[in-house]
Scaffold this active site. Structure first.
Site, PDB file in Angstrom:
ATOM      1  CD  GLN A  83       2.145  31.533  46.164  1.00 38.31           C
ATOM      2  OE1 GLN A  83       3.247  31.539  46.589  1.00 38.31           O
ATOM      3  NE2 GLN A  83       0.590  32.048  46.751  1.00 38.31           N
ATOM      4  CB  SER A 125       2.081  33.425  58.408  1.00 38.60           C
ATOM      5  OG  SER A 125       2.416  34.882  58.120  1.00 38.60           O
ATOM      6  CD  GLU A 127      -0.168  39.254  55.233  1.00 42.44           C
ATOM      7  OE1 GLU A 127       0.386  39.808  55.554  1.00 42.44           O
ATOM      8  OE2 GLU A 127      -1.055  39.077  54.452  1.00 42.44           O
ATOM      9  CE1 TYR A 149       1.871  31.977  53.092  1.00 43.45           C
ATOM     10  CE2 TYR A 149       1.322  34.245  54.683  1.00 43.45           C
ATOM     11  CZ  TYR A 149       1.876  32.848  54.123  1.00 43.45           C
ATOM     12  OH  TYR A 149       2.886  32.340  54.833  1.00 43.45           O
ATOM     13  NE  ARG A 184      12.001  37.272  53.480  1.00 43.66           N
ATOM     14  CZ  ARG A 184      10.711  36.365  53.647  1.00 43.66           C
ATOM     15  NH1 ARG A 184      10.302  34.798  53.224  1.00 43.66           N
ATOM     16  NH2 ARG A 184      10.256  37.396  54.358  1.00 43.66           N
ATOM     17  CG  PHE A 188       9.438  37.185  50.211  1.00 45.16           C
ATOM     18  CD1 PHE A 188       8.441  37.592  50.619  1.00 45.16           C
ATOM     19  CD2 PHE A 188      10.068  36.339  49.596  1.00 45.16           C
ATOM     20  CE1 PHE A 188       7.680  35.812  50.783  1.00 45.16           C
ATOM     21  CE2 PHE A 188       9.635  35.130  49.714  1.00 45.16           C
ATOM     22  CZ  PHE A 188       8.442  34.653  50.108  1.00 45.16           C
ATOM     23  NE  ARG A 191      19.040  38.185  48.675  1.00 48.64           N
ATOM     24  CZ  ARG A 191      19.075  37.350  47.620  1.00 48.64           C
ATOM     25  NH1 ARG A 191      18.603  35.950  47.937  1.00 48.64           N
ATOM     26  NH2 ARG A 191      20.441  37.228  46.918  1.00 48.64           N
ATOM     27  N   GLY A 211       6.740  49.272  45.885  1.00 48.11           N
ATOM     28  CA  GLY A 211       5.236  49.724  46.241  1.00 48.11           C
ATOM     29  C   GLY A 211       5.115  50.434  47.341  1.00 48.11           C
ATOM     30  CD  GLU A 281       0.641  46.684  52.573  1.00 45.24           C
ATOM     31  OE1 GLU A 281       0.948  45.023  52.616  1.00 45.24           O
ATOM     32  OE2 GLU A 281       1.481  47.192  51.640  1.00 45.24           O
TER      33      GLU A 281
END
Ligand code: NAP
Ligand code: G4F
Length: 323
Positions: A83, A125, A127, A149, A184, A188, A191, A211, A281
């Site tokens: 996911q 990742s 992230e 995530y 992509r 996201f 894209r 955003g 964020e």
């Protein structure tokens, strides 16, 4: 010599499709694991479907993973399924943990029990760096994930290392920074921007709602990044690598470049919509790919400007075809 066999989870995704192309070009027998759906969505792999073999499975279901490994007897397993959309991970935090986190353990278990000689790649990742502790981020930078995530990916990263150390599996974790392409997913940001700019250019819509434009990302091209995945599994010993360009850009810079490619002034069309602001964020990502360059001989080929252009042109072409 017998052909090498590779099993890719997540073959229907952006990276899965590029990796499958790469492995086919290298002479592999490529097996892809796909989920059952009421309507099949194989858009990204339809052009290579006659060159690959699909097996059914789901990261939440151990027996299907065991069967996938048993039936395909892979030499290399690339665990790309996840996911993968960060905002969804706040709406579906336990599903994200199940798939993106525990799913990794399930694939590793299947490999450990059935095919321990297979080499394993985990799609980790940037992230995981979240609220970054170092600039730029390296393999040594501590993690501080900022989304369910990111937390799940940290689990996936460490369980990969743990199986390497506990069971001597050839298991590698690639810490990949954002990578994009005309394939992509539309949600996201890159894209969404290139598709939005193309639609505005063609008169199909009037605005693009986004955003946080100040977030910075280290964006590369997915076609370059799948080569790094493959290279990791060709080394003498398993290891973990940061894969990045070493350059960072704001979302606003991406918007300016994409609208510029379409011959548009972005400020006339972009609307800030609080719905796309995240609960927490990741403000800045910039990776240091020095280890990948030194040990894998890997370097990105496609620049930021080339990537944006490729994506805008791809969207214009696709929309014009559909019109
Ligand atoms: P993607 O386009 O979202 O593809 C995700 C893939 O996972 C799809 O094939 C999807 O299948 C599959 N999947 C989702 N849930 C599953 C489940 N329960 N069981 C089996 N398959 C499932 O992602 P991507 O951009 O190619 O990324 C590939 C991997 O790299 C992901 O693990 C992602 O988290 C990680 N990653 C990506 C980036 C990036 O910038 N792209 C950076 C770092 C790490 P369906 O088609 O059926 O939905
Ligand atoms: O494109 P994004 O959704 O990617 P994000 O969150 O960086 O995650 C991607 O990269 C990770 C690697 O670091 C992968 F692991 C992960 O699977 C995924 O591929 O958002 C990028 C930035 C964020 O800061 C977000 O707040 O763009 C900002 N943004 C601004 N407006 C937006 C929007 N993001 C999205 N998706 N949609 C917007 O309207």
């Amino acid at each position: 010599m017998a052909k090498k066999r590779a099993l890719i989870t997540g073959i229907t995704g952006q990276d899965g499709s590029y990796l499958a192309e790469l492995l086919i070009s290298k002479g592999y027998d490529v097996y892809g694991m796909v989920r059952r759906a009421s309507v099949e969505r194989f858009d990204r792999i339809s052009h290579i479907q006659d060159k690959i073999t699909l097996v059914q499975g789901d990261l939440t279901d151990q027996s299907s993973l065991d069967s996938a490994v048993q039936s395909t007897r892979p030499d290399e397993v690339y665990n790309l399924a996840a996911q993968s959309f960060v905002p969804t991970s706040w709406n579906q935090p336990t599903l994200t943990g199940e798939v993106t986190g525990l799913g990794t353990t399930r694939v590793l278990e299947a490999v450990r029990k059935i095919r321990p000689e297979a080499r394993f790649y985990q799609a980790s990742s940037s992230e995981m760096f979240g609220k970054v502790r170092d600039v730029p981020q390296t393999e040594q930078t501590p993690f501080y994930p900022r989304s369910p995530y990111g937390v799940a990916k940290v689990y996936g990263h460490y369980i990969t290392i743990n199986y390497r150390e506990s069971y001597n599996l050839f298991a590698c974790s690639g810490i990949l920074f954002n990578h994009e392409s005309p394939r992509r997913g539309l949600e996201f940001v890159t894209r969404k921007i290139t598709n939005g700019a193309a639609k505005i250019k063609l008169g199909l819509t009037k605005e693009l709602r986004l955003g946080n434009l100040d977030a910075k990302r280290d964006w590369g091209y997915a076609g370059d990044y799948v080569e790094a995945m493959w290279l990791m599994l060709q080394q003498d010993a398993p290891d973990d690598f940061v894969v990045a360009t070493g350059e960072t850009h704001t979302v606003k810079e991406f918007v300016e470049a994409a609208f510029g490619c379409a011959g548009l002034d972005w400020e006339k069309y972009v609307v800030i919509d609080p719905r796309f602001i995240r609960p927490a964020e990741v403000e800045l990502l910039i990776g240091d790919p020095a280890k990948a360059k030194k040990k894998l001989g890997w370097e990105p080929r496609v620049s930021f400007t080339e990537l944006v252009k490729m994506m805008v042109e791809g969207d214009l072409k696709e929309l014009e075809k559909g019109a």
